[in-house]
Scaffold this motif. Structure first.
Motif, PDB file in Angstrom:
ATOM      1  N   LEU A 474       0.911  -1.153  -0.227  1.00  0.00           N
ATOM      2  CA  LEU A 474      -0.087   0.675   0.185  1.00  0.00           C
ATOM      3  C   LEU A 474       0.807   1.504  -0.159  1.00  0.00           C
ATOM      4  N   GLU A 475       1.751   0.937   0.938  1.00  0.00           N
ATOM      5  CA  GLU A 475       2.868   2.796   1.069  1.00  0.00           C
ATOM      6  C   GLU A 475       3.086   2.373  -0.892  1.00  0.00           C
ATOM      7  N   ASN A 476       3.474   1.744  -1.252  1.00  0.00           N
ATOM      8  CA  ASN A 476       4.367   1.542  -2.919  1.00  0.00           C
ATOM      9  C   ASN A 476       2.831   2.031  -3.793  1.00  0.00           C
ATOM     10  N   ARG A 477       2.229   1.835  -3.108  1.00  0.00           N
ATOM     11  CA  ARG A 477       1.011   1.639  -3.949  1.00  0.00           C
ATOM     12  C   ARG A 477       0.665   2.919  -4.490  1.00  0.00           C
ATOM     13  N   LEU A 478      -0.290   3.624  -3.490  1.00  0.00           N
ATOM     14  CA  LEU A 478      -1.162   5.019  -2.725  1.00  0.00           C
ATOM     15  C   LEU A 478       0.267   5.608  -1.751  1.00  0.00           C
ATOM     16  N   PHE A 481      -1.623   8.451   0.094  1.00  0.00           N
ATOM     17  CA  PHE A 481      -2.494   8.658   0.904  1.00  0.00           C
ATOM     18  C   PHE A 481      -2.629   9.251   1.998  1.00  0.00           C
ATOM     19  N   GLU A 482      -3.315   9.362   2.947  1.00  0.00           N
ATOM     20  CA  GLU A 482      -3.250  10.609   4.131  1.00  0.00           C
ATOM     21  C   GLU A 482      -4.226  10.413   4.977  1.00  0.00           C
ATOM     22  N   HIS A 483      -5.507   9.544   5.156  1.00  0.00           N
ATOM     23  CA  HIS A 483      -6.335  10.125   5.231  1.00  0.00           C
ATOM     24  C   HIS A 483      -5.972   8.525   6.543  1.00  0.00           C
ATOM     25  N   PRO A 484      -7.419   9.017   7.391  1.00  0.00           N
ATOM     26  CA  PRO A 484      -7.471   7.791   8.671  1.00  0.00           C
ATOM     27  C   PRO A 484      -7.588   6.644   8.346  1.00  0.00           C
ATOM     28  N   LEU A 485      -7.273   5.534   8.237  1.00  0.00           N
ATOM     29  CA  LEU A 485      -7.857   4.371   7.582  1.00  0.00           C
ATOM     30  C   LEU A 485      -7.224   3.332   8.696  1.00  0.00           C
ATOM     31  N   THR A 486      -8.300   2.317   9.547  1.00  0.00           N
ATOM     32  CA  THR A 486      -7.426   1.530  10.548  1.00  0.00           C
ATOM     33  C   THR A 486      -7.977   0.359  10.204  1.00  0.00           C
ATOM     34  N   ILE A 487      -6.685  -0.557   9.657  1.00  0.00           N
ATOM     35  CA  ILE A 487      -6.779  -2.028   9.643  1.00  0.00           C
ATOM     36  C   ILE A 487      -6.103  -3.099  10.615  1.00  0.00           C
ATOM     37  N   ASN A 488      -6.845  -3.587  10.226  1.00  0.00           N
ATOM     38  CA  ASN A 488      -6.695  -4.552  11.624  1.00  0.00           C
ATOM     39  C   ASN A 488      -6.898  -6.153  11.032  1.00  0.00           C
ATOM     40  N   VAL A 489      -5.669  -7.221  11.119  1.00  0.00           N
ATOM     41  CA  VAL A 489      -5.537  -8.423  10.305  1.00  0.00           C
ATOM     42  C   VAL A 489      -5.882  -9.069  11.735  1.00  0.00           C
ATOM     43  N   VAL A 554      -7.329  -4.028  -0.611  1.00  0.00           N
ATOM     44  CA  VAL A 554      -7.419  -2.667   0.481  1.00  0.00           C
ATOM     45  C   VAL A 554      -7.320  -1.483  -0.327  1.00  0.00           C
ATOM     46  N   GLU A 555      -6.527  -1.674  -1.364  1.00  0.00           N
ATOM     47  CA  GLU A 555      -6.081  -0.469  -2.276  1.00  0.00           C
ATOM     48  C   GLU A 555      -7.163  -0.655  -3.182  1.00  0.00           C
ATOM     49  N   ARG A 556      -7.960  -1.106  -3.519  1.00  0.00           N
ATOM     50  CA  ARG A 556      -9.407  -0.541  -4.584  1.00  0.00           C
ATOM     51  C   ARG A 556     -10.064  -0.238  -3.205  1.00  0.00           C
ATOM     52  N   VAL A 557     -10.898  -0.252  -1.796  1.00  0.00           N
ATOM     53  CA  VAL A 557     -11.295   0.707  -1.056  1.00  0.00           C
ATOM     54  C   VAL A 557     -10.950   2.130  -0.372  1.00  0.00           C
ATOM     55  N   ALA A 558      -8.680   1.547  -0.425  1.00  0.00           N
ATOM     56  CA  ALA A 558      -8.366   2.784  -0.217  1.00  0.00           C
ATOM     57  C   ALA A 558      -8.724   3.702  -0.912  1.00  0.00           C
ATOM     58  N   SER A 559      -8.416   3.681  -2.026  1.00  0.00           N
ATOM     59  CA  SER A 559      -8.475   5.168  -2.685  1.00  0.00           C
ATOM     60  C   SER A 559     -10.451   5.013  -3.657  1.00  0.00           C
TER      61      SER A 559
END
Ligand code: SF4
Length: 573
Positions: A474-478, A481-489, A554-559
């Motif tokens: 995600l760091e490479n693809r986006l 991106f600077e909005h808050p977004l929590t991802i818990n696995v 996740v890239e799709r959702v975040a974008s």
């Protein structure tokens, strides 16, 4: 034995902190009246169900979990793994933060079908509790040394301010305890059906916005109740938080009991009490009792709440044994009444609710001025994974920049406290050089992962490496991106990484890929949040991804979120 006759206290094994002055009431007052109407058949001691109703209760009745310490020192550490009584191995060892780790090479499809002994490795995970989250550098170096000497260098910061080591052999445990206890740390009741680590704000005592400093209350609760046999046989685990953090970083909404800093109408700082929060398979948000608790009353109220849990908690079925089920059945009003009438012996005044806080960033990552003019520097290890050498380097860096304290957050991150302004940027550079970012991407900052299949016997899928790959992708693809977004696995349907309250919650399970084969994957929960508008993520029927396709998903959702959000709109909104 009458319902409230707890076993006699026999000292506090493993207690290392010097005792604070104790209040007169070392255990809660006993109930005067036990004739409340409540559903029968839940195994409550207070209703006379003293005979064990399941295997776990039987094991606890046979011998207190705290008694295993002496057997570890005298017998198991000397005679080795094979000498360990199975009831201790899979039960009482947890009272000292010890779990057998998963035998390597057993895939997630076998988790539910193998017997526990088939999953057991001969090594242990060891959980070190850090009540309140703060450590001095000597303590941090001791943990680093134990990790390198006895844990193959492993060290994971958990989302409850513990540090977990792996590959620990039973022979090493007494020396590990000696080293920890020499610096005031302990593993006592880090796991098991006990009062576990007490969460606190990592910035307690220094934060400019703090409502009240909860550290003294944490110490008093620790000294009075941890390792006390009156409270070492609870129906299940008991999670707590005491904090005056204005950002509500200890996630009070999902603790079994939480004391939340407030100021009452008279301008007096104290605590608002929440009970019955928790996640896992039946997630519930805690309920406010609406009572104002003065700082000097916190330990008594804590003792009353665990007393209620011990006496009235449901013991018949493990999956209904958390205090949230009792609170849900009783409601906050009845719970408060019983707390006051039967355990405290006096009423508590009504009090205000805590001010609502933004849910999006509670983590204390970044650089900010403390109220004494110095600065704190919060940084982001990836999904909490560090190692012994890194912890030692963090201690060296902190010391070289004028600090003597660090802290663990409840987001698997760390903070260095008390840094003079002129040394902040040098410290930021030093941390960056060892891969610890003070200004991380959203993905590095807000992704958490539980232990997963690498070590956890309940896991179905791998988590830490999967989440680390996800962060990098995600760091490479986006990159912008600077909005808050929590991802818990999470590696299974439990919720050690709090999937239900994440923007994107990922619950590990086996899924079928395009070729029709079963592979590791995740069920997706979307839009969970705490704070002003708490709610659990929605499980979209059929919405699953394989672990391999996770970055694409996740890239799709975040974008889409970045494109469609209006100003300041959170993901959950
Ligand atoms: Fe293990 Fe499941 Fe907890 Fe992850 S969520 S640590 S897999 S029990």
């Amino acid at each position: 034995m009458p319902p409230h006759s707890a076993p006699r206290r026999e000292g506090k094994p493993g207690r290392a902190r010097p005792p604070l002055e104790r209040s007169r009431m070392s255990t809660p007052a006993r109930p005067a009246n036990r004739h409340h109407k409540r559903p029968r058949g839940e195994g409550q001691w207070a209703l006379g169900y003293r005979e064990p109703l399941n295997k776990n209760e039987e094991n606890k009745k046979n011998d207190d979990g705290l008694n295993v310490r002496q057997r570890i020192i005298d017998v198991y550490s000397k005679r080795g793994f094979d000498s360990i009584d199975p009831a201790d191995l899979r039960g009482r060892m947890r009272w000292y933060g010890l779990y057998t780790q998963r035998k390597p090479g057993i895939d997630g499809g076998k988790t539910a079908i193998l017997e526990p002994e088939e999953l057991d490795d001969r090594y242990f995970m060891l959980r070190i509790r850090i009540d309140g989250g703060q450590l001095d550098l000597n303590q941090l170096r001791v943990i680093a040394g134990i990790s390198n000497d006895f844990g193959r260098g492993t060290a994971d910061i958990t989302d409850r301010q513990n540090v977990q080591l792996h590959w620990v052999e039973i022979e090493s445990v007494p020396e590990i305890w000696e080293r920890l206890e020499a610096v005031g740390l302990s593993t006592t009741e880090a796991c098991g059906d006990t009062p576990r680590v007490i969460l606190g704000c990592p910035l307690a005592g220094v934060d400019a916005d703090e409502v009240i400093d909860g550290r003294e209350q944490i110490r008093e609760v620790y000294d009075r109740f941890i390792g006390d046999k009156a409270f070492s046989n609870l129906p299940r685990k008991f999670k707590s938080a005491i904090s005056g953090c204005a950002a509500h970083c200890t996630v009070h909404e999902i603790n079994d009991v939480a004391f939340v800093g407030v100021v009452n109408e008279a301008g007096e700082a104290g605590f608002d009490v929440w009970v019955g929060g928790g996640l896992s398979t039946n997630p519930m948000i805690g309920k406010r009792l609406g009572a104002f608790v003065r700082p000097d009353q916190v330990a008594d109220v804590y003792g009353g709440v665990i007393g209620i849990f011990r006496d009235y908690g449901y013991r018949r079925l493990r999956h209904r044994a958390r205090i949230k089920f009792l609170v849900n059945d009783w409601g906050a009003e009845k719970f408060r009444q019983i707390l006051q009438d039967e355990y405290l012996g006096h009423a508590l005044p009504d009090g205000p609710a805590p001010a609502l806080a933004d849910d999006t960033r509670r983590d204390h990552v970044g650089v900010r001025r403390q109220r004494d003019g110095k600065f704190y520097v919060g940084f982001a290890p990836k999904v909490g994974r560090v190692d012994g050498d890194t912890l030692a380097k963090i201690a060296d860096l902190a010391e070289a920049h004028g600090s003597n304290r660090v802290a663990m957050t409840v987001e698997q991150k760390m903070v260095i406290l008390d840094v003079p302004e002129e040394r902040v940027e040098s410290l930021v550079d030093g941390l960056d050089a060892i891969g610890l970012k003070v200004r991380p991407s959203t993905f590095r900052r807000q992704t958490m992962a539980c232990t997963g299949i690498e070590y956890c016997k309940l896991a179905i899928v791998e988590t830490k490496a999967t989440a680390t790959t996800l962060i990098h992708e995600l760091e490479n693809r986006l990159p912008d991106f600077e909005h808050p977004l929590t991802i818990n696995v999470n590696g299974c349907p439990n919720s050690c990484a709090r999937i239900q309250v994440a923007d994107i919650g990922l619950k590990g399970q086996l899924v079928v890929d395009e070729k029709g084969e079963q592979v590791e994957g995740f069920q997706i929960h979307l839009g969970g949040s705490l704070g002003a508008t708490p709610g659990f993520g929605r499980k979209v029927r059929g919405l699953k991804t394989t672990a391999e396709d996770l970055p694409d998903y996740v890239e799709r959702v975040a974008s889409n979120y970045a494109k469609q959000r209006s100003d300041d709109e959170s993901f959950a909104a």
